[in-house]
Design a protein around this motif. Structure first.
Motif, PDB file in Angstrom:
ATOM      1  N   VAL A 722       0.844  -1.192   0.000  1.00 58.10           N
ATOM      2  CA  VAL A 722       0.000   0.000   0.000  1.00 58.10           C
ATOM      3  C   VAL A 722       0.880   1.242   0.000  1.00 58.10           C
ATOM      4  O   VAL A 722       1.852   1.321   0.748  1.00 58.10           O
ATOM      5  N   MET A 757      -7.358  -2.567   1.917  1.00 52.80           N
ATOM      6  CA  MET A 757      -6.478  -2.860   0.784  1.00 52.80           C
ATOM      7  C   MET A 757      -5.391  -3.869   1.128  1.00 52.80           C
ATOM      8  O   MET A 757      -4.410  -4.014   0.390  1.00 52.80           O
ATOM      9  N   ARG A 760      -5.048  -6.572  -1.720  1.00 54.92           N
ATOM     10  CA  ARG A 760      -4.926  -6.180  -3.121  1.00 54.92           C
ATOM     11  C   ARG A 760      -3.903  -5.082  -3.348  1.00 54.92           C
ATOM     12  O   ARG A 760      -3.461  -4.876  -4.473  1.00 54.92           O
ATOM     13  N   GLY A 762      -2.433  -1.012  -3.431  1.00 57.33           N
ATOM     14  CA  GLY A 762      -2.954   0.158  -4.111  1.00 57.33           C
ATOM     15  C   GLY A 762      -2.532   1.438  -3.423  1.00 57.33           C
ATOM     16  O   GLY A 762      -1.555   1.451  -2.651  1.00 57.33           O
ATOM     17  N   ASP A 784      -9.471   5.448  -0.847  1.00 57.99           N
ATOM     18  CA  ASP A 784      -8.713   4.209  -1.040  1.00 57.99           C
ATOM     19  C   ASP A 784      -9.156   3.531  -2.325  1.00 57.99           C
ATOM     20  O   ASP A 784     -10.129   3.932  -2.963  1.00 57.99           O
ATOM     21  N   GLU A 785      -8.423   2.520  -2.718  1.00 53.38           N
ATOM     22  CA  GLU A 785      -8.721   1.748  -3.922  1.00 53.38           C
ATOM     23  C   GLU A 785      -9.184   0.345  -3.566  1.00 53.38           C
ATOM     24  O   GLU A 785      -9.006  -0.598  -4.343  1.00 53.38           O
ATOM     25  N   GLY A 838     -13.383   2.158  -4.942  1.00 55.33           N
ATOM     26  CA  GLY A 838     -12.982   2.306  -3.559  1.00 55.33           C
ATOM     27  C   GLY A 838     -14.001   3.071  -2.733  1.00 55.33           C
ATOM     28  O   GLY A 838     -15.173   3.137  -3.047  1.00 55.33           O
TER      29      GLY A 838
END
Length: 987
Positions: A722, A757, A760, A762, A784-785, A838
C-alpha cells in the motif's frame, strides 16, 4: 243607421289624418292632398293640389306607376288595389324615399269621371331597420363561422329544433332540417349521451341551465370535442323552451390562449345570471350582469336581492324569493340600474336544491326586454355579444366591403391601433401606415392571398399611432368569394398579443437559464427538447439527448419505477413527483427529484428535475448522526456504569496486589486482573469518545503540523503493498480541539483504508485543505482503492462495534470514534457515495483562530505527610469501599456517604473534613447541584469530582480536580493534593 258624413266633415277627417291622402283624377292630376301628404313630400300648404302625380315619382318609375293607375281606373278592384304596395317616391327637394301605398276608387262623378284615392305612408325608418337587421344577421353568421360557435333552440311541443348553419357544420351534417332530440343524441359519443339527455330533461323540467364538455362523432367517424351552453326560458305556462350555443373546441384546444378566450366570449350567454345564497344574498355575478345592472361584481357580492329593486309587473307586491322557494318563477319584471334608470326584463328565478332537497340558493336569469320588437332585440343581443368580445378578449373586428371599398371597425380596432374612435376611415390602406415597415409587405401579401383562398391568419407588428409603441397583433379573416372568383367582402378579427409574445420569450429564456433540468418528452418517451442544465448536471449536451429515450440515462435499477411514474394518468394535467438515479457521462450517479405533468391536449410530458444528490447524502448523514447520537447516549450510560464496576475491580485488584507480599503467584494473577481492567478502561474511553462524553481541553491546533505528524507515523506502519500519498495545504489553518483528537481521526480513517487494501494493495490518498464549498471550513478527505462499501452496509459503518473484519482483527470502534471526535469538534464525517472505485471518507471541520493557550496546572504525584480526613460520596457501594481502602493506604481517614443528602447531613455535624471526594452523577442530584448547595451554606471544603464519563470538563464543576474512573492509587493521591493546593491559593 249611421247618417253619412257631410262633405265638410269628410274633408276635415282627411285633413286631420296622420297618413298622407291623395285624390287623383284624370290624367293623373292631384285634385286633393291633405297636410300629412304635403309635409311628407315637402310641399307647402296648397301647392300639391293641381300638380301631376309623376312629380312625386322618380323618373325611372313614372311610366310603370302611371300605367298601373290607369289600369286601376279603367277596372278598379274592390277595396284596396291588391293590398299595400311598397314603392320609391320623390320629395320636392329631389330626395328618394320608400313609401307604402294603398289605392281605392271613388264612384264616378258627373263631368269628372272616376277618381282614385291613394293612402301613403313613409316607411323609411322601417326599411332602414330591416336593412340593418339583415346586415347584422349576415355579419353575425360570419362571426359564428370564424369563432366556431353555433346557436340552437328547442321549443316545448316541437319535435325539431332551430339550428344556425354553424351547428350543422359542427355536427358534420349538411344544412337542412335539424334532427329531433332522439336523433341528436345519436350524434354524440356513447359516454356523453346520458349526460346530455339528463341535462336537457332538467332544463325542460326545472329550467336548469347547463354548461357541458361533450364529444360529437361526425359522419366520417371524427371525434370532435364541443362545449354546449344552454338555459331555459319561460312564459306564463312555465318552461317554454331551451336555447343555447354549441362551440367546436377541436381547433381551440390546439390554439393559443387568445383563441380560446375569443371562442369562450363568442359562446358566452348574453343573459345576466346571478346566483343567490339561501338567504337571498348575491354570491356570483356574471359579466352580462355587470353590463345589465351597471354594478361591478365586487359592488354586488353580499348584497340582498332587494338591492336590485326588482318588481313583478303582474304582481307588484309579491315577494319573488318566497315564490321561488316553492317553485320556479318566470315573470316580466322591472329593475333598477346603478344610475337609477329603470328597465324591463324577463326574469327566470329558480330554487337550487342539494341531494337532500334542502334549499341551497337561487339562480336568477335576467333578459333585457326593453325593446319589444324582434328585430331590435336580436340587434341588441348581437351588439352586446360584440361588446363583450372586445371587452373580455381585447380584440377588434372589421367588415370590409370590397366592392364599395367601404370598411367598418369596432371600437377594439381603434383602441389596438391607438386611435380615437371615428378619427380615420377604416380600411386596409388606412391601417398599413401604422404597420411596422418590415411587416408591411407580409401583411399585404397575406391579404392578397386571402382574396384567392378565402381565409387569412397572420401575425405582424405595428407602431401604435398614440405613442409609437411596438405591439404584436394576431389577425384572422374570412373572405366572401362569388362564383366568378371575385372577392366581395373581407370580415375578420384582430387581437393584441404583445403580452403573450413577451411571456413566451421570457419562458424560453427561463427554460434556457434555469439551473434545474427541464425537458419536453413525447408520448413514446423520447426527448423532444432539453435545456442546457442537463449538460451541467449529467454531462450530456442537448444535441446528444434529443431523440433519445427518457430512460436511457436512468440507472438500470430505477428504470421500471421511472416508467411506472410516467405512465399516462387517468386525468390529463395531473402532476407526478418522483425520484430516481441517473448515470452521468463521467460514470457518476446523480439523484434527481422530478416534477412531471402530461399536457392533456397532445399527451406530451413536461418534466422538471432538481439535483438533490448532496441533499440526500446530507439527509443520510444527518440520519446517521441522529442514530449515532442515540447510540452515544446509550453507550455513554453503559460506559459510566461499567467504569464504576471497573473502578471497584481495578481498585481491589491493586490493593490485593500490594497486600500479596511475597506470594508471587497471587501477585501475578492480580497483575493480570489490573492489566485486563486497564484494557477494559481503554475500550470504555473509546466508547466515551464516540458518545462525546470524554472531552479534552480545546486549543487552536495547526492542522498541517498535526496531520503531518500523523502521516509520518502512518507511513512507518503501512502494509508493504500500500502506498500513502498525502497532500497537505500549509494554509489549512487551525482547528479548535487537540492534536491527539485530530491525529486520532486521521489515524483511524487511514488505518481503515489500509485494512480495506490488505490483500490487493494500491494507493491511499489523504488530502487536507480549505473546503471550496463551505467558507470558514477545513476539509479532510481519505480515498482508497479497496472494494468500497456495499450499498446495504453504508448506513451502518459508523455504528459502534460494527465491523466487516474477521474475529480478532478489530473492535468496530475506529470509524465510530472518528465520527464522535469530528462531531464533538463541531464538524461532520460522511461517506461520499457519488460513485467511483474504492471508498471516500470526508470530514468537514470548522476553522478556528490561533488563540493563546492557558497553561495547565501541574498535578502533584503524591500526598504530603499530613494526615487528611476525606468524605467519599458515591451511590455505588463498591466504589465507596475501594476509595476508602485506597485512602487508608495513603494514610488518610475516610468516611463514606451513599448520596448528596447523606453527605450534607454529615458535613453539617461537628466533624470537619479536609476534602470531599464526590461522584459526578448520582440519583437525586449531580455534583453541580451538590456543590451549589454546599457553597450556599458557606462550606468551602475542597472537592474532588469522580466521573465514569471521562476526565474532560464537566458542566457546573469547572476549576475542580476531576478523577476519571477507574483510577489508580497514585491518581487518587494527585487529585487530593491538587484539591488541597487549590484550597490554599491566595485570593
Amino acid at each position: 243607421m249611421i247618417s253619412p258624413l257631410s262633405p265638410g266633415e269628410l274633408r276635415g277627417l282627411i285633413e286631420s289624418a296622420s297618413q298622407g291622402v291623395l285624390v287623383v283624377g284624370r290624367d293623373a292630376v292631384i285634385l286633393l292632398a291633405n297636410p300629412a301628404a304635403e309635409c311628407m313630400f315637402g310641399y307647402e300648404s296648397g301647392l300639391l293640389a293641381g300638380a301631376s302625380l309623376d312629380e312625386l315619382l322618380p323618373e325611372r318609375f313614372r311610366g310603370a306607376h302611371i300605367e298601373r293607375i290607369a289600369r286601376f281606373m279603367a277596372a278598379p278592384s274592390a277595396g284596396r288595389m291588391g293590398g299595400a304596395l311598397e314603392v320609391q317616391a320623390l320629395r320636392r327637394n329631389g330626395e328618394e324615399f320608400p313609401v307604402q301605398v294603398s289605392l281605392s276608387s271613388l264612384p264616378e262623378r258627373r263631368g269628372e269621371g272616376r277618381l282614385a284615392v291613394a293612402f301613403v305612408s313613409d316607411i323609411s325608418e322601417r326599411v332602414e331597420r330591416e336593412s340593418a337587421a339583415a346586415r347584422l344577421a349576415d355579419f353575425w353568421a360570419k362571426t359564428q363561422e370564424l369563432a366556431g360557435v353555433g346557436a340552437w333552440e328547442f321549443r316545448r311541443g316541437e319535435q325539431k329544433p332551430f339550428w344556425t348553419d354553424e351547428v350543422f357544420r359542427i355536427h358534420g351534417l349538411p344544412v337542412g332540417d335539424p334532427p329531433d332530440l332522439r336523433t341528436l343524441l345519436s350524434l354524440y359519443a356513447p359516454e356523453c349521451r346520458e349526460t346530455l339527455a339528463r341535462a336537457m330533461e332538467r332544463a325542460f323540467g326545472a329550467g336548469t341551465p347547463f354548461h357541458l364538455e361533450l364529444t360529437v362523432i361526425t359522419g366520417e367517424n371524427e371525434r370532435r370535442p364541443v362545449r354546449a351552453i344552454a338555459e331555459a326560458y319561460r312564459d306564463v305556462k312555465g318552461v317554454a323552451g331551451v336555447h343555447g350555443t354549441i362551440q367546436d373546441l377541436t381547433e381551440i384546444r390546439r390554439a393559443s390562449e387568445r383563441e380560446r378566450q375569443w371562442a369562450a366570449i363568442v359562446s358566452a350567454s348574453s343573459d345576466a345570471m346571478i346566483w343567490l345564497g339561501p338567504q337571498g344574498r348575491i354570491e356570483q355575478w356574471n359579466p352580462a350582469a355587470v353590463t345589465l345592472f351597471g354594478y361591478q361584481e365586487r359592488d354586488a357580492l353580499g348584497r340582498p336581492f332587494s338591492f336590485l329593486d326588482v318588481v313583478d309587473s303582474a304582481e307588484p307586491g309579491s315577494n319573488l324569493l318566497e315564490r321561488a322557494a316553492r317553485a320556479s318563477v318566470a315573470a316580466e319584471v322591472a329593475a333598477r340600474r346603478k344610475d337609477g334608470a329603470k328597465f324591463e326584463s324577463v326574469l327566470s328565478l329558480s330554487p337550487l336544491s342539494a341531494d337532500s332537497d334542502q334549499l341551497i340558493g337561487y339562480s336568477a336569469v335576467f333578459r333585457d326586454m326593453t325593446a319589444r320588437n324582434r328585430e331590435q332585440r336580436e340587434l341588441e343581443r348581437a351588439l352586446r355579444s360584440l361588446e363583450d368580445a372586445q371587452r373580455i378578449a381585447k380584440v377588434g373586428c372589421w367588415d370590409w366591403d370590397l366592392v364599395a371599398d367601404q370598411g367598418w371597425w369596432s371600437t377594439g380596432v381603434y383602441e389596438i391601433f391607438g386611435l380615437e374612435e371615428g378619427s380615420t376611415s377604416p380600411g386596409l390602406g388606412t391601417s398599413v401606415q401604422w404597420v411596422h415597415p418590415e411587416d408591411q409587405a407580409l401583411l399585404q401579401r397575406e391579404v392578397a392571398d386571402s382574396m384567392r383562398t378565402g381565409r387569412m391568419t397572420v401575425d405582424y407588428r405595428i407602431l401604435r399611432a398614440s405613442d409609437g409603441e411596438l405591439r404584436w397583433l394576431h389577425a384572422e379573416a374570412a373572405v366572401d368569394i362569388d362564383a366568378g372568383g371575385v372577392a366581395r367582402r373581407h370580415v375578420g378579427a384582430v387581437q393584441d398579443v404583445t403580452e403573450q409574445r413577451r411571456v413566451e420569450e421570457h419562458l424560453e429564456r427561463f427554460f434556457e437559464l434555469s439551473r434545474d433540468l427541464m425537458c419536453l418528452v413525447s408520448m413514446e418517451g423520447v426527448y423532444l427538447k432539453v435545456n442546457p442544465a442537463f449538460e451541467r448536471v449529467l454531462g450530456y449536451s442537448p444535441q446528444e439527448l434529443r431523440s433519445r429515450s427518457f430512460v436511457d440515462v436512468v440507472h438500470p435499477d430505477d428504470r421500471l419505477a421511472t416508467l411506472a411514474a410516467l405512465r399516462p394518468p387517468e386525468r390529463g394535467g395531473e402532476t407526478r413527483t418522483f425520484e430516481n438515479r441517473c448515470c452521468a457521462r463521467d460514470g457518476s450517479v446523480r439523484t434527481l427529484q422530478w416534477y412531471a405533468v402530461r399536457l392533456p391536449d397532445d399527451g406530451l410530458l413536461f418534466a422538471v428535475a432538481r439535483d438533490v444528490t448532496l441533499e440526500r447524502e446530507r439527509e443520510r448523514t444527518q440520519l446517521q448522526s441522529q442514530k449515532l447520537e442515540a447510540l452515544g447516549v446509550l453507550s455513554g450510560g453503559i460506559a459510566h456504569d461499567f467504569n464504576n464496576i471497573l473502578a471497584a475491580i481495578r481498585g481491589f485488584a491493586e490493593l490485593g496486589r500490594d497486600d500479596a507480599g511475597d506470594r508471587e503467584a497471587v501477585r501475578t494473577h492480580l497483575d493480570e486482573i489490573v492489566r485486563a481492567a486497564d484494557r477494559a478502561a481503554e475500550l470504555i474511553r473509546g466508547i466515551l469518545t464516540f458518545s462525546r462524553r470524554h472531552e479534552s481541553r480545546r486549543k487552536a491546533v495547526n492542522v498541517a503540523a498535526a496531520v503531518g505528524e500523523a502521516v509520518h507515523l502512518l507511513r512507518a506502519t503501512r502494509p508493504g503493498a500500500v502506498e500513502l500519498r498525502a497532500t497537505i495545504d500549509p494554509e489549512s489553518g487551525c482547528v479548535m480541539g487537540s492534536e491527539a483528537e485530530l491525529q486520532q481521526v486521521v489515524l483511524n480513517l487511514v488505518t481503515n483504508a489500509y485494512h480495506a487494501m490488505t490483500h490487493r494493495g494500491g494507493v491511499v490518498e489523504l488530502s487536507v485543505g480549505p473546503d471550496p464549498e463551505a467558507e470558514g471550513m477545513m476539509l479532510l478527505a481519505v480515498r482508497d482503492e479497496g472494494p468500497g462499501v456495499p450499498l446495504e452496509l453504508a448506513d451502518r459503518i459508523f455504528d459502534p462495534f460494527f465491523t466487516t473484519k474477521e474475529v480478532g482483527q478489530g473492535t468496530g470502534l475506529g470509524l465510530s470514534v472518528a465520527h464522535g471526535i469530528v462531531a464533538g469538534l463541531g464538524g461532520e464525517l460522511w461517506l461520499d457515495r457519488r460513485g467511483g472505485p474504492g471508498a471516500v471518507f470526508l470530514a468537514r471541520l470548522p476553522s478556528g483562530a490561533a488563540d493563546a493557550e492557558t497553561p495547565a496546572r501541574p498535578v502533584a504525584q503524591q500526598v504530603d505527610d499530613r494526615r487528611r480526613t476525606v468524605l467519599v460520596v458515591d451511590d455505588e457501594a463498591a466504589v465507596r469501599e475501594v476509595a476508602r481502602r485506597m485512602l487508608a493506604k495513603l494514610g488518610c481517614e475516610a468516611e463514606t456517604a451513599e448520596g448528596p443528602e447523606r453527605a450534607l447531613e454529615i458535613l453539617s455535624g461537628p466533624k470537619r473534613f479536609d476534602v470531599v471526594l464526590t461522584d459526578y452523577s448520582m440519583p437525586g442530584a449531580t455534583a453541580k447541584e451538590f456543590v451549589s448547595r454546599l457553597r450556599a451554606r458557606g462550606d468551602e471544603t475542597p472537592l474532588v469530582v469522580m466521573t465514569g464519563f471521562g476526565a474532560g470538563a464537566l458542566e457546573g464543576v469547572e476549576g475542580l480536580p476531576v478523577l476519571a474512573k477507574p483510577f489508580r492509587t497514585d491518581e487518587l493521591a494527585a487529585a487530593l493534593r491538587q484539591a488541597a493546593d487549590t484550597a490554599h491559593e491566595p485570593c
